[in-house]
Scaffold this motif. Structure first.
Motif, PDB file in Angstrom:
ATOM      1  N   GLU A 111      50.539  49.891  26.757  1.00  0.00           N
ATOM      2  CA  GLU A 111      51.050  48.578  27.135  1.00  0.00           C
ATOM      3  C   GLU A 111      50.031  47.518  26.750  1.00  0.00           C
ATOM      4  O   GLU A 111      48.838  47.700  26.940  1.00  0.00           O
ATOM      5  N   ASN A 112      50.499  46.414  26.192  1.00  0.00           N
ATOM      6  CA  ASN A 112      49.643  45.306  25.738  1.00  0.00           C
ATOM      7  C   ASN A 112      48.599  45.768  24.722  1.00  0.00           C
ATOM      8  O   ASN A 112      47.407  45.498  24.875  1.00  0.00           O
ATOM      9  N   LEU A 131      45.998  45.898  22.006  1.00  0.00           N
ATOM     10  CA  LEU A 131      45.181  44.933  21.282  1.00  0.00           C
ATOM     11  C   LEU A 131      43.817  45.580  21.022  1.00  0.00           C
ATOM     12  O   LEU A 131      42.902  45.496  21.834  1.00  0.00           O
ATOM     13  N   THR A 187      44.845  38.091  15.432  1.00  0.00           N
ATOM     14  CA  THR A 187      44.697  37.294  16.627  1.00  0.00           C
ATOM     15  C   THR A 187      43.348  36.602  16.603  1.00  0.00           C
ATOM     16  O   THR A 187      42.486  36.922  15.795  1.00  0.00           O
ATOM     17  N   MET A 219      44.994  46.470  28.603  1.00  0.00           N
ATOM     18  CA  MET A 219      45.841  47.561  28.124  1.00  0.00           C
ATOM     19  C   MET A 219      46.040  48.593  29.237  1.00  0.00           C
ATOM     20  O   MET A 219      45.161  48.785  30.081  1.00  0.00           O
ATOM     21  N   ARG A 220      47.173  49.244  29.203  1.00  0.00           N
ATOM     22  CA  ARG A 220      47.462  50.319  30.158  1.00  0.00           C
ATOM     23  C   ARG A 220      48.041  51.486  29.385  1.00  0.00           C
ATOM     24  O   ARG A 220      48.945  51.317  28.558  1.00  0.00           O
ATOM     25  N   LYS A 237      42.691  34.317  22.278  1.00  0.00           N
ATOM     26  CA  LYS A 237      43.866  35.123  22.619  1.00  0.00           C
ATOM     27  C   LYS A 237      43.445  36.515  23.077  1.00  0.00           C
ATOM     28  O   LYS A 237      43.980  37.047  24.061  1.00  0.00           O
ATOM     29  N   ALA A 296      43.841  38.052  26.913  1.00  0.00           N
ATOM     30  CA  ALA A 296      45.008  38.937  26.850  1.00  0.00           C
ATOM     31  C   ALA A 296      45.017  39.881  28.048  1.00  0.00           C
ATOM     32  O   ALA A 296      43.962  40.257  28.561  1.00  0.00           O
ATOM     33  N   PRO A 297      46.194  40.280  28.523  1.00  0.00           N
ATOM     34  CA  PRO A 297      46.241  41.245  29.642  1.00  0.00           C
ATOM     35  C   PRO A 297      45.631  42.579  29.240  1.00  0.00           C
ATOM     36  O   PRO A 297      45.630  42.956  28.064  1.00  0.00           O
ATOM     37  N   THR A 334      40.464  49.473  28.609  1.00  0.00           N
ATOM     38  CA  THR A 334      41.556  48.524  28.845  1.00  0.00           C
ATOM     39  C   THR A 334      41.386  47.286  27.977  1.00  0.00           C
ATOM     40  O   THR A 334      42.317  46.491  27.817  1.00  0.00           O
ATOM     41  N   LYS A 335      40.184  47.092  27.445  1.00  0.00           N
ATOM     42  CA  LYS A 335      39.880  46.079  26.429  1.00  0.00           C
ATOM     43  C   LYS A 335      39.086  46.764  25.329  1.00  0.00           C
ATOM     44  O   LYS A 335      38.440  47.792  25.563  1.00  0.00           O
ATOM     45  N   GLY A 372      51.663  50.777  19.330  1.00  0.00           N
ATOM     46  CA  GLY A 372      51.595  51.034  20.766  1.00  0.00           C
ATOM     47  C   GLY A 372      51.711  52.491  21.147  1.00  0.00           C
ATOM     48  O   GLY A 372      52.072  52.816  22.285  1.00  0.00           O
TER      49      GLY A 372
END
Length: 404
Positions: free
Chosen positions: A93-94, A96, A26, A37-38, A30, A34-35, A237-238, A164
């Motif tokens: 979730e999400n 990255l 990526t 993470m959860r 991006k 990006a949303p 979360t990031k 994931g």
């Protein structure tokens, strides 16, 4: 239940290394937008709820209830060893992130909150996993003139097995039961495998002690996993290190696209990836880029290395077994002196023929080598600028000055 547990265990030990490194694939924009993470784990609520529902004031009954619902695990059919095993999958979730950054974050968190685990923690980069072991006081039981403290020495494995999914495994085989009798007697230690003590043998001793340890082990494991999940949802979360790396690569590629390949790059003293801490010299287009500023070769007027040293005098100390009379030490005293020392503080001063950036000061601290490396580049630029203007002109040199 036992069949499911065994399947998961096999996956952990035979999938090592298959997903050791995340393939980000990526770009910075991006990743930046990006949303978040959860991190979710349905098993936490399920098993913590189960342990709560099985509770009983009589720990022997409580342990029996848990034993019926959560079986021990045997890894070899021929082995009599049975492990207390707790496993969970954290779904991401999400996703990255880079695996190494995630494991590094988890390792730092464990060292700060679960210090017993932090003593033996290791990150195996090649396998994309974190492993540790610890000695934990899991249960205490008091009765008349007796105190029993039970310790477990479980192992911990945290591994990314898919992009994931994060796998967490706890395993414990042995109880260490330390018994204190009265206040003056030395403690006695009894070591036994989990499967050899109550609630698995009705004839065994220390039933309440081991029943408490049995239940508390599962409670501790699930509490740890819940804490980890909360930590990641709060502070991961990031992936900040990945964002810094991508931003660095993006900034560097942008410079190269604009000016071509640099003739030289001077890195800063810091190990952090920051393009503003690096100096790029683009000889083909006659540009120096540093700290977000672009300087034309022809605007460089002079360069000077300045040293502003700090003198630290040595100290004289006197000590020993002498006898003091009126402040004077007689005999037996030793006098020592530390050497004088000078702490250098090098700075490179560059004058620019440009009102927007007329002066640049680059501090290199005690590194004379770094100051000389930077100054040599500007000496080269000045010398070649002069030779292009006037043949046979006096070559520029780096000047040096020491403040007194």
């Amino acid at each position: 239940m036992k069949k499911i547990v065994l399947t998961i265990i096999t996956t952990v030990f035979y999938a090592v290394g298959l997903f050791a490194q995340s393939t980000i694939g990526t770009n910075y924009d991006k990743a930046k937008f990006a949303p978040a993470m959860r991190w979710t784990c349905p098993e936490i609520e399920k098993y913590q709820g189960l342990l709560y529902s099985l509770r009983n004031e009589d720990y022997k009954i409580y342990a029996d209830n848990v034993k019926e619902k959560i079986e021990l695990v045997t890894f070899k059919e021929s082995s009599s060893d049975k492990f207390q095993v707790t496993q969970a999958i954290l779904n991401i979730e999400n996703p990255l992130f880079e695996t190494e950054n995630l494991l590094s974050h988890i390792s730092s968190w464990i060292k700060s909150k679960y210090k017993d685990w932090g003593k033996n923690i290791k990150i195996k980069k090649e396998d994309g996993c974190l492993v540790s072991s610890a000695s934990i006081n899991i249960a205490n039981h008091s009765r008349f003139m007796h105190l029993n403290k039970v310790y477990i020495t479980p192992s911990l494995i945290i591994q990314q097995v898919e992009k994931g999914k994060l796998f967490i495994t706890f395993m414990n085989l042995i109880y260490e039961n330390i018994e204190y009798i009265g206040s003056d007697n030395k403690p006695t230690t009894y070591t036994a495998k989990v499967s050899e003590v109550y609630p698995f043998s009705s004839k065994g001793g220390y039933k309440i002690t081991y029943a408490k340890a049995y239940v508390s082990t599962y409670q501790y494991f699930w509490s740890f996993i819940a804490d980890l999940c909360n930590e990641l949802n709060t502070n991961f979360t990031k992936d900040p290190k990945m964002l810094i790396k991508l931003h660095y690569e993006y900034s560097k590629d942008s410079l190269i696209l604009k000016y071509g390949q640099p003739a030289k790059v001077i890195t800063g003293l810091s190990n952090t990836l920051d393009i503003n801490n690096e100096m790029y010299i683009f000889e083909q287009v006659g540009k120096v880029v540093f700290m977000g500023k672009t300087i034309d070769f022809e605007d460089i007027m002079s360069c000077e290395i300045v040293d502003d040293p700090q003198f630290v005098p040595g100290r004289t100390t006197t000590g020993g077994g002498g006898i003091a009379f009126f402040g004077i030490i007689l005999g037996g005293a030793e006098t020592t002196r530390t050497a004088d020392k000078t702490i250098h503080n090098y700075v490179v001063d560059i004058k620019i023929d440009n009102l927007s950036t007329p002066f640049i000061r680059i501090a290199t601290g005690q590194s004379e080598y770094k100051a000389t490396e930077i100054a040599s580049v500007f000496e080269y630029i000045l010398r070649h600028q002069q030779s292009n203007k006037t043949t046979g002109s006096k070559k520029a040199k780096v000047t040096r000055r020491t403040k007194r």
